[in-house]
Write a protein that holds these residues in place. Structure first.
Motif, PDB file in Angstrom:
ATOM      1  N   THR A  31      -7.177  29.921 -39.250  1.00 61.86           N
ATOM      2  CA  THR A  31      -8.231  30.078 -40.372  1.00 61.86           C
ATOM      3  C   THR A  31      -9.613  30.148 -39.710  1.00 61.86           C
ATOM      4  O   THR A  31      -9.953  29.338 -38.754  1.00 61.86           O
ATOM      5  CB  THR A  31      -8.231  28.890 -41.219  1.00 61.86           C
ATOM      6  OG1 THR A  31      -6.992  28.730 -41.711  1.00 61.86           O
ATOM      7  CG2 THR A  31      -9.344  28.769 -42.117  1.00 61.86           C
ATOM      8  N   GLN A  32     -10.361  31.090 -40.048  1.00 60.51           N
ATOM      9  CA  GLN A  32     -11.849  31.213 -39.616  1.00 60.51           C
ATOM     10  C   GLN A  32     -12.599  30.468 -40.653  1.00 60.51           C
ATOM     11  O   GLN A  32     -12.486  30.601 -41.722  1.00 60.51           O
ATOM     12  CB  GLN A  32     -12.130  32.768 -39.570  1.00 60.51           C
ATOM     13  CG  GLN A  32     -11.434  33.486 -38.559  1.00 60.51           C
ATOM     14  CD  GLN A  32     -11.946  35.034 -38.341  1.00 60.51           C
ATOM     15  OE1 GLN A  32     -13.063  35.105 -38.669  1.00 60.51           O
ATOM     16  NE2 GLN A  32     -11.079  35.778 -37.881  1.00 60.51           N
ATOM     17  N   TYR A  33     -13.435  29.687 -40.086  1.00 62.44           N
ATOM     18  CA  TYR A  33     -14.527  28.652 -40.569  1.00 62.44           C
ATOM     19  C   TYR A  33     -15.958  29.509 -40.572  1.00 62.44           C
ATOM     20  O   TYR A  33     -16.267  29.740 -39.354  1.00 62.44           O
ATOM     21  CB  TYR A  33     -14.579  27.492 -40.494  1.00 62.44           C
ATOM     22  CG  TYR A  33     -13.090  26.664 -40.528  1.00 62.44           C
ATOM     23  CD1 TYR A  33     -12.203  26.683 -39.745  1.00 62.44           C
ATOM     24  CD2 TYR A  33     -12.995  26.058 -41.660  1.00 62.44           C
ATOM     25  CE1 TYR A  33     -10.923  26.243 -39.871  1.00 62.44           C
ATOM     26  CE2 TYR A  33     -11.762  25.275 -41.946  1.00 62.44           C
ATOM     27  CZ  TYR A  33     -10.750  25.506 -40.965  1.00 62.44           C
ATOM     28  OH  TYR A  33      -9.552  24.776 -41.497  1.00 62.44           O
ATOM     29  N   TYR A  55      -0.994  40.104 -41.922  1.00 57.89           N
ATOM     30  CA  TYR A  55      -1.567  38.628 -42.058  1.00 57.89           C
ATOM     31  C   TYR A  55      -2.695  38.940 -43.236  1.00 57.89           C
ATOM     32  O   TYR A  55      -3.536  39.641 -42.991  1.00 57.89           O
ATOM     33  CB  TYR A  55      -2.081  37.998 -41.061  1.00 57.89           C
ATOM     34  CG  TYR A  55      -0.927  37.470 -40.049  1.00 57.89           C
ATOM     35  CD1 TYR A  55      -1.140  36.582 -39.058  1.00 57.89           C
ATOM     36  CD2 TYR A  55       0.464  37.937 -40.205  1.00 57.89           C
ATOM     37  CE1 TYR A  55      -0.212  36.271 -38.128  1.00 57.89           C
ATOM     38  CE2 TYR A  55       1.206  37.539 -39.263  1.00 57.89           C
ATOM     39  CZ  TYR A  55       0.934  36.690 -38.252  1.00 57.89           C
ATOM     40  OH  TYR A  55       1.989  36.156 -37.357  1.00 57.89           O
ATOM     41  N   LEU A  56      -2.703  38.415 -44.253  1.00 61.67           N
ATOM     42  CA  LEU A  56      -3.805  38.701 -45.502  1.00 61.67           C
ATOM     43  C   LEU A  56      -4.159  37.245 -45.840  1.00 61.67           C
ATOM     44  O   LEU A  56      -3.643  36.347 -45.944  1.00 61.67           O
ATOM     45  CB  LEU A  56      -2.874  39.299 -46.703  1.00 61.67           C
ATOM     46  CG  LEU A  56      -2.372  40.577 -46.294  1.00 61.67           C
ATOM     47  CD1 LEU A  56      -1.497  41.074 -47.546  1.00 61.67           C
ATOM     48  CD2 LEU A  56      -3.482  41.734 -46.329  1.00 61.67           C
ATOM     49  N   PHE A  57      -5.473  37.460 -46.113  1.00 64.70           N
ATOM     50  CA  PHE A  57      -6.468  36.425 -46.569  1.00 64.70           C
ATOM     51  C   PHE A  57      -7.419  36.627 -48.106  1.00 64.70           C
ATOM     52  O   PHE A  57      -7.534  37.835 -48.184  1.00 64.70           O
ATOM     53  CB  PHE A  57      -7.457  35.821 -45.456  1.00 64.70           C
ATOM     54  CG  PHE A  57      -6.766  35.945 -44.051  1.00 64.70           C
ATOM     55  CD1 PHE A  57      -6.331  36.929 -43.331  1.00 64.70           C
ATOM     56  CD2 PHE A  57      -6.634  34.535 -43.646  1.00 64.70           C
ATOM     57  CE1 PHE A  57      -5.849  36.754 -42.082  1.00 64.70           C
ATOM     58  CE2 PHE A  57      -5.911  34.011 -42.380  1.00 64.70           C
ATOM     59  CZ  PHE A  57      -5.589  35.355 -41.615  1.00 64.70           C
ATOM     60  N   LYS A 107      -3.686  32.137 -47.410  1.00 62.69           N
ATOM     61  CA  LYS A 107      -3.278  33.308 -46.684  1.00 62.69           C
ATOM     62  C   LYS A 107      -1.815  33.291 -46.722  1.00 62.69           C
ATOM     63  O   LYS A 107      -1.062  32.325 -46.911  1.00 62.69           O
ATOM     64  CB  LYS A 107      -3.671  32.748 -45.205  1.00 62.69           C
ATOM     65  CG  LYS A 107      -3.387  31.224 -44.485  1.00 62.69           C
ATOM     66  CD  LYS A 107      -3.914  30.827 -43.421  1.00 62.69           C
ATOM     67  CE  LYS A 107      -3.479  29.363 -42.696  1.00 62.69           C
ATOM     68  NZ  LYS A 107      -3.923  29.302 -41.450  1.00 62.69           N
ATOM     69  N   TYR A 108      -1.499  34.697 -46.154  1.00 64.49           N
ATOM     70  CA  TYR A 108      -0.093  34.978 -46.199  1.00 64.49           C
ATOM     71  C   TYR A 108       0.052  35.389 -44.729  1.00 64.49           C
ATOM     72  O   TYR A 108      -0.435  36.415 -44.341  1.00 64.49           O
ATOM     73  CB  TYR A 108       0.190  36.032 -47.289  1.00 64.49           C
ATOM     74  CG  TYR A 108       1.764  36.580 -46.984  1.00 64.49           C
ATOM     75  CD1 TYR A 108       1.613  37.820 -46.256  1.00 64.49           C
ATOM     76  CD2 TYR A 108       2.719  36.098 -47.458  1.00 64.49           C
ATOM     77  CE1 TYR A 108       2.956  38.304 -46.213  1.00 64.49           C
ATOM     78  CE2 TYR A 108       4.124  36.277 -47.267  1.00 64.49           C
ATOM     79  CZ  TYR A 108       4.262  37.613 -46.560  1.00 64.49           C
ATOM     80  OH  TYR A 108       5.297  38.251 -46.487  1.00 64.49           O
ATOM     81  N   PHE A 109       1.118  34.964 -44.064  1.00 65.88           N
ATOM     82  CA  PHE A 109       1.754  35.243 -42.970  1.00 65.88           C
ATOM     83  C   PHE A 109       3.115  35.947 -42.999  1.00 65.88           C
ATOM     84  O   PHE A 109       3.460  36.953 -42.610  1.00 65.88           O
ATOM     85  CB  PHE A 109       1.593  34.173 -41.880  1.00 65.88           C
ATOM     86  CG  PHE A 109       0.395  33.720 -41.677  1.00 65.88           C
ATOM     87  CD1 PHE A 109       0.242  32.439 -41.043  1.00 65.88           C
ATOM     88  CD2 PHE A 109      -1.018  34.586 -41.822  1.00 65.88           C
ATOM     89  CE1 PHE A 109      -1.110  32.119 -40.565  1.00 65.88           C
ATOM     90  CE2 PHE A 109      -1.977  33.912 -41.457  1.00 65.88           C
ATOM     91  CZ  PHE A 109      -2.227  32.632 -40.970  1.00 65.88           C
ATOM     92  N   ALA A 123      -8.949  40.269 -47.081  1.00 65.03           N
ATOM     93  CA  ALA A 123      -9.112  40.343 -45.850  1.00 65.03           C
ATOM     94  C   ALA A 123      -7.580  40.581 -45.018  1.00 65.03           C
ATOM     95  O   ALA A 123      -6.819  39.798 -45.332  1.00 65.03           O
ATOM     96  CB  ALA A 123      -9.945  39.242 -45.156  1.00 65.03           C
ATOM     97  N   LEU A 124      -7.663  41.327 -44.026  1.00 66.39           N
ATOM     98  CA  LEU A 124      -6.359  41.290 -43.333  1.00 66.39           C
ATOM     99  C   LEU A 124      -6.569  41.110 -41.890  1.00 66.39           C
ATOM    100  O   LEU A 124      -7.794  41.524 -41.349  1.00 66.39           O
ATOM    101  CB  LEU A 124      -5.481  42.472 -43.426  1.00 66.39           C
ATOM    102  CG  LEU A 124      -6.222  44.089 -42.972  1.00 66.39           C
ATOM    103  CD1 LEU A 124      -6.121  44.133 -41.446  1.00 66.39           C
ATOM    104  CD2 LEU A 124      -5.389  45.031 -43.763  1.00 66.39           C
TER     105      LEU A 124
END
Lengths: 115, 112
Positions: free
Chosen positions: A103-105, B32-34, B49-51, B92-93
């Protein structure tokens, strides 16, 4: 604990001037990222550090942009000979590991205005 | 090239109504999606998020998203929107572990 901090929060400069933007990542995070967000758009990747080295600088738009992270913690984004098109919010993010999966913070950003 | 599109620039819903924000991606492998949310004056905050594995992922604040490979989509949903959900939402990916590619964002307004 403390999150990602960025200074200054706002920076107004004149065309042609040099600016430095600072990012303090979360303590212990090895990865640090810089993004640029123009009005009405999503963040655009600029550069990614793993430790002290730039692992990916493919997003830097030209050689006026440069970033350093000499001790693997604080990073400075440097812009030479600023242009009006550089006006944007510059975001910094950090993560414990690399981009894949961590995770990017994000920090609150520095709003740069070039007059 | 890898890309993320969010077809809706701005969506308005009434408080208590359900919400779906669309996200489509172009990527050469399993992405990988966010989903991130950005409130005025605040930094981007990760919602979920999805991995891999279960294609329906749960996030914070009551949000969920469903990964559909056949449609190259990762839509964000919430069954009942609160006024505090008004914000900008970004899909985002992860670009092959090198950086993130963000979509242009969808601005959500909530009517009382």
């Amino acid at each position: 604990g403390a999150g990602v901090s960025q200074t200054p929060s706002n920076k107004v400069t004149e065309k042609g001037k040099y600016v430095e933007l600072r990012c303090d990542p979360i303590s212990g995070h090895t990865a640090l990222y810089w993004y640029r967000q123009s009005l009405g758009q999503g963040p655009e990747f600029l550069i990614y550090f793993q430790g002290t080295g730039a692992a990916d600088d493919s997003g830097l738009p030209n050689d006026r942009f440069f970033a350093v992270r000499p001790e693997g913690s604080v990073s400075t984004l440097k812009i030479q000979r600023t242009e009006r098109g550089d006006s944007a919010v510059y975001l910094c993010a950090s993560s414990y590991g690399g981009p894949r999966g961590d995770t990017q913070y994000f920090g609150p950003g520095t709003r740069l205005t070039v007059l | 090239a890898q890309s993320v599109t969010q077809p809706d620039i701005h969506i308005t819903v009434s408080e208590g109504a359900s919400l779906e924000l669309r996200c489509n991606y172009s990527y050469g492998a399993t992405p990988y999606l966010f989903w991130y949310v950005q409130s005025p004056g605040q930094g981007l905050q990760l919602l979920l998020k999805y991995f891999s594995g279960d294609t329906l992922v749960q996030g914070i604040k009551g949000f969920e998203a469903e990964f559909k490979r056949s449609q190259s989509s990762f839509n964000l949903r919430k069954p009942s929107v609160h006024w505090s959900d008004a914000a900008e939402y970004f899909c985002a990916l992860d670009n092959y572990g090198q950086n993130f590619v963000f979509g242009p964002g969808t601005r959500l307004s909530v009517l009382p």
